[in-house]
Design a protein around this motif. Structure first.
Motif, PDB file in Angstrom:
ATOM      1  N   THR A 209      28.720 -48.944 -18.324  1.00 39.16           N
ATOM      2  CA  THR A 209      29.031 -50.217 -17.686  1.00 39.16           C
ATOM      3  C   THR A 209      28.106 -51.341 -18.127  1.00 39.16           C
ATOM      4  OG1 THR A 209      27.608 -49.658 -15.802  1.00 39.16           O
ATOM      5  CG2 THR A 209      29.956 -49.088 -15.637  1.00 39.16           C
ATOM      6  N   GLN A 210      26.957 -51.011 -18.729  1.00 42.02           N
ATOM      7  CA  GLN A 210      25.962 -52.026 -19.064  1.00 42.02           C
ATOM      8  C   GLN A 210      25.922 -52.388 -20.545  1.00 42.02           C
ATOM      9  OE1 GLN A 210      22.634 -49.852 -17.236  1.00 42.02           O
ATOM     10  NE2 GLN A 210      22.405 -51.560 -15.794  1.00 42.02           N
ATOM     11  N   TYR A 211      26.829 -51.865 -21.332  1.00 38.59           N
ATOM     12  CA  TYR A 211      26.781 -52.195 -22.752  1.00 38.59           C
ATOM     13  C   TYR A 211      28.162 -52.103 -23.402  1.00 38.59           C
ATOM     14  CZ  TYR A 211      26.657 -47.102 -23.607  1.00 38.59           C
ATOM     15  OH  TYR A 211      26.941 -45.760 -23.648  1.00 38.59           O
TER      16      TYR A 211
ATOM     17  N   GLN B   6      24.853 -51.889 -30.549  1.00 36.70           N
ATOM     18  CA  GLN B   6      25.049 -51.793 -29.107  1.00 36.70           C
ATOM     19  C   GLN B   6      24.423 -53.023 -28.448  1.00 36.70           C
ATOM     20  OE1 GLN B   6      23.014 -49.287 -25.590  1.00 36.70           O
ATOM     21  NE2 GLN B   6      23.932 -47.955 -27.152  1.00 36.70           N
ATOM     22  N   ILE B   7      25.180 -53.686 -27.577  1.00 38.71           N
ATOM     23  CA  ILE B   7      24.714 -54.890 -26.900  1.00 38.71           C
ATOM     24  C   ILE B   7      24.665 -54.605 -25.396  1.00 38.71           C
ATOM     25  CG2 ILE B   7      25.146 -57.346 -26.511  1.00 38.71           C
ATOM     26  CD1 ILE B   7      26.561 -57.385 -29.218  1.00 38.71           C
ATOM     27  N   TYR B   8      23.482 -54.782 -24.819  1.00 37.62           N
ATOM     28  CA  TYR B   8      23.192 -54.289 -23.465  1.00 37.62           C
ATOM     29  C   TYR B   8      22.819 -55.435 -22.530  1.00 37.62           C
ATOM     30  CZ  TYR B   8      20.335 -51.993 -19.837  1.00 37.62           C
ATOM     31  OH  TYR B   8      19.783 -51.572 -18.652  1.00 37.62           O
ATOM     32  N   MET B   9      23.281 -55.328 -21.278  1.00 39.22           N
ATOM     33  CA  MET B   9      22.850 -56.261 -20.239  1.00 39.22           C
ATOM     34  C   MET B   9      22.705 -55.511 -18.921  1.00 39.22           C
ATOM     35  SD  MET B   9      24.657 -59.651 -18.597  1.00 39.22           S
ATOM     36  CE  MET B   9      25.288 -60.227 -20.163  1.00 39.22           C
ATOM     37  N   TYR B  10      21.527 -55.535 -18.359  1.00 37.42           N
ATOM     38  CA  TYR B  10      21.267 -54.814 -17.110  1.00 37.42           C
ATOM     39  C   TYR B  10      22.176 -55.311 -15.989  1.00 37.42           C
ATOM     40  CZ  TYR B  10      18.821 -53.179 -12.949  1.00 37.42           C
ATOM     41  OH  TYR B  10      18.510 -52.597 -11.747  1.00 37.42           O
ATOM     42  N   LYS B  11      22.412 -56.624 -15.925  1.00 34.40           N
ATOM     43  CA  LYS B  11      23.204 -57.217 -14.840  1.00 34.40           C
ATOM     44  C   LYS B  11      24.690 -56.900 -14.941  1.00 34.40           C
ATOM     45  CE  LYS B  11      20.115 -61.220 -14.398  1.00 34.40           C
ATOM     46  NZ  LYS B  11      20.039 -62.712 -14.514  1.00 34.40           N
ATOM     47  N   LYS B  12      25.159 -56.482 -16.104  1.00 32.61           N
ATOM     48  CA  LYS B  12      26.573 -56.166 -16.338  1.00 32.61           C
ATOM     49  C   LYS B  12      27.478 -57.387 -16.152  1.00 32.61           C
ATOM     50  CE  LYS B  12      26.285 -52.825 -13.288  1.00 32.61           C
ATOM     51  NZ  LYS B  12      26.598 -51.651 -12.428  1.00 32.61           N
TER      52      LYS B  12
ATOM     53  N   VAL C 113      32.665 -36.812 -28.983  1.00 37.33           N
ATOM     54  CA  VAL C 113      32.225 -36.892 -27.587  1.00 37.33           C
ATOM     55  C   VAL C 113      33.182 -37.786 -26.815  1.00 37.33           C
ATOM     56  CG1 VAL C 113      30.349 -37.566 -26.038  1.00 37.33           C
ATOM     57  CG2 VAL C 113      29.828 -36.565 -28.271  1.00 37.33           C
ATOM     58  N   TRP C 114      33.701 -37.245 -25.721  1.00 37.28           N
ATOM     59  CA  TRP C 114      34.665 -37.988 -24.914  1.00 37.28           C
ATOM     60  C   TRP C 114      33.984 -38.522 -23.657  1.00 37.28           C
ATOM     61  CZ3 TRP C 114      39.176 -39.124 -27.056  1.00 37.28           C
ATOM     62  CH2 TRP C 114      40.109 -39.818 -26.285  1.00 37.28           C
ATOM     63  N   LYS C 115      33.936 -39.849 -23.523  1.00 35.74           N
ATOM     64  CA  LYS C 115      33.328 -40.483 -22.358  1.00 35.74           C
ATOM     65  C   LYS C 115      34.369 -40.698 -21.255  1.00 35.74           C
ATOM     66  CE  LYS C 115      29.033 -41.283 -23.735  1.00 35.74           C
ATOM     67  NZ  LYS C 115      27.845 -40.860 -22.984  1.00 35.74           N
ATOM     68  N   LYS C 116      33.898 -40.700 -20.013  1.00 39.88           N
ATOM     69  CA  LYS C 116      34.787 -40.845 -18.859  1.00 39.88           C
ATOM     70  C   LYS C 116      35.584 -42.141 -18.918  1.00 39.88           C
ATOM     71  CE  LYS C 116      34.716 -40.701 -13.797  1.00 39.88           C
ATOM     72  NZ  LYS C 116      33.851 -40.585 -12.593  1.00 39.88           N
ATOM     73  N   GLY C 117      34.942 -43.223 -19.367  1.00 40.11           N
ATOM     74  CA  GLY C 117      35.610 -44.519 -19.425  1.00 40.11           C
ATOM     75  C   GLY C 117      36.707 -44.594 -20.465  1.00 40.11           C
ATOM     76  N   ALA C 118      36.810 -43.578 -21.339  1.00 41.29           N
ATOM     77  CA  ALA C 118      37.850 -43.560 -22.373  1.00 41.29           C
ATOM     78  C   ALA C 118      39.176 -43.040 -21.842  1.00 41.29           C
ATOM     79  CB  ALA C 118      37.396 -42.721 -23.562  1.00 41.29           C
ATOM     80  N   GLY C 119      39.216 -42.639 -20.565  1.00 40.77           N
ATOM     81  CA  GLY C 119      40.451 -42.129 -19.974  1.00 40.77           C
ATOM     82  C   GLY C 119      40.619 -40.639 -20.227  1.00 40.77           C
ATOM     83  N   ASP C 120      41.834 -40.162 -20.120  1.00 42.13           N
ATOM     84  CA  ASP C 120      42.121 -38.738 -20.295  1.00 42.13           C
ATOM     85  C   ASP C 120      42.053 -38.353 -21.767  1.00 42.13           C
ATOM     86  OD1 ASP C 120      42.548 -38.441 -17.570  1.00 42.13           O
ATOM     87  OD2 ASP C 120      44.697 -38.886 -17.730  1.00 42.13           O
TER      88      ASP C 120
END
Length: 238
Positions: free
Chosen positions: A73-75, A86-92, A179-186
């Motif tokens: 959620t932060q990058y 990779q571009i990151y922001m703590y505040k999102k 590697v399959w991330k949760k945010g990538a869906g099913d």
């Protein structure tokens, strides 16, 4: 001087202040408000040592390849011809973006899990420049190297293993972890023996390179394994 002053001190015409022109990112430096180049504000080089980039100010111009919330959620990720990042922001607190949005991001370079990370303070550090088409760079697995970390690539191979968090694809003598991330869906249904084409972002860990797809659209099944195809036909008959 163009103003003659016989017998008196020379008089020079007053120079009008001019605003510095915009500098292309290709120069790898950006003008400060006083019009002088700040050598610490530049585009990070893909091949530079991670420790040499750390804590320096950088401006990165590129095209968004992964949206916030897919891998974390932060990058998010963006890339240009030179590298991915990779571009990151703590505040999102990211501005509205899509895949293909061209941005300019200003921040401080950090390192997370051995990967360069540009750290932003707020969404004001991101300037939207427009929209461009972005397609994965097609590579053979042996062409992967550190300069490809953070970039969107694609390659084809055979699935040799599968788990709940992804699968492994082999191309000749090289194996790559997908590697399959949760945010990538099913995760799509792939099985050992399937021939697939995989697109995703390149990362690296102690075991080597790995690929992170952004969703099911990044997986193309070129050929199903014989046993999987037979099982599917039997299921359709039932």
């Amino acid at each position: 001087t163009v103003s003659p002053t016989p017998g008196a001190i020379n008089v020079f015409p007053k120079q009008e202040e001019t605003k510095p022109a915009a500098v292309s990112m290709e120069t790898e430096e950006v003008l400060e408000d006083n019009g002088e180049a700040d050598p610490l504000v530049k585009e990070p080089e893909a091949k530079a040592a991670k420790t040499s980039n750390k804590n320096q100010k950088f401006v990165f111009e590129g095209i968004v390849t992964v949206l916030p919330g897919v891998f974390g959620t932060q990058y998010f990720y963006a890339e240009n011809a030179s590298r991915g990042l990779q571009i990151y922001m703590y505040k999102k607190d990211f501005p509205s973006m899509d895949i293909g949005t061209k941005i300019r991001a200003s921040g401080v370079m950090g390192v997370a899990y051995g990967e360069d990370r540009l750290k932003l303070s707020s969404k004001d550090d991101i300037t939207i420049l427009g929209e461009e088409e972005i397609t994965p760079e097609e590579l053979a697995s042996e062409e992967l190297n550190d300069s490809k970390i953070g970039k969107l690539i694609s390659f084809a191979g055979e699935v040799i293993d599968k788990s709940g968090s992804g699968f492994t694809v082999a191309e000749e003598d090289t194996e790559l972890e997908i590697v399959w991330k949760k945010g990538a869906g099913d995760m799509p249904d792939v099985f050992p023996g399937d021939t697939v084409k995989v697109a995703g972002i390149v990362q690296k860990n102690k075991d080597g390179f790995r690929i992170l797809p952004r969703g099911s659209d990044d997986i193309e099944i070129i050929k199903k394994a014989e046993f999987a195809a037979a099982g599917l036909r039997a299921k359709e008959k039932r």
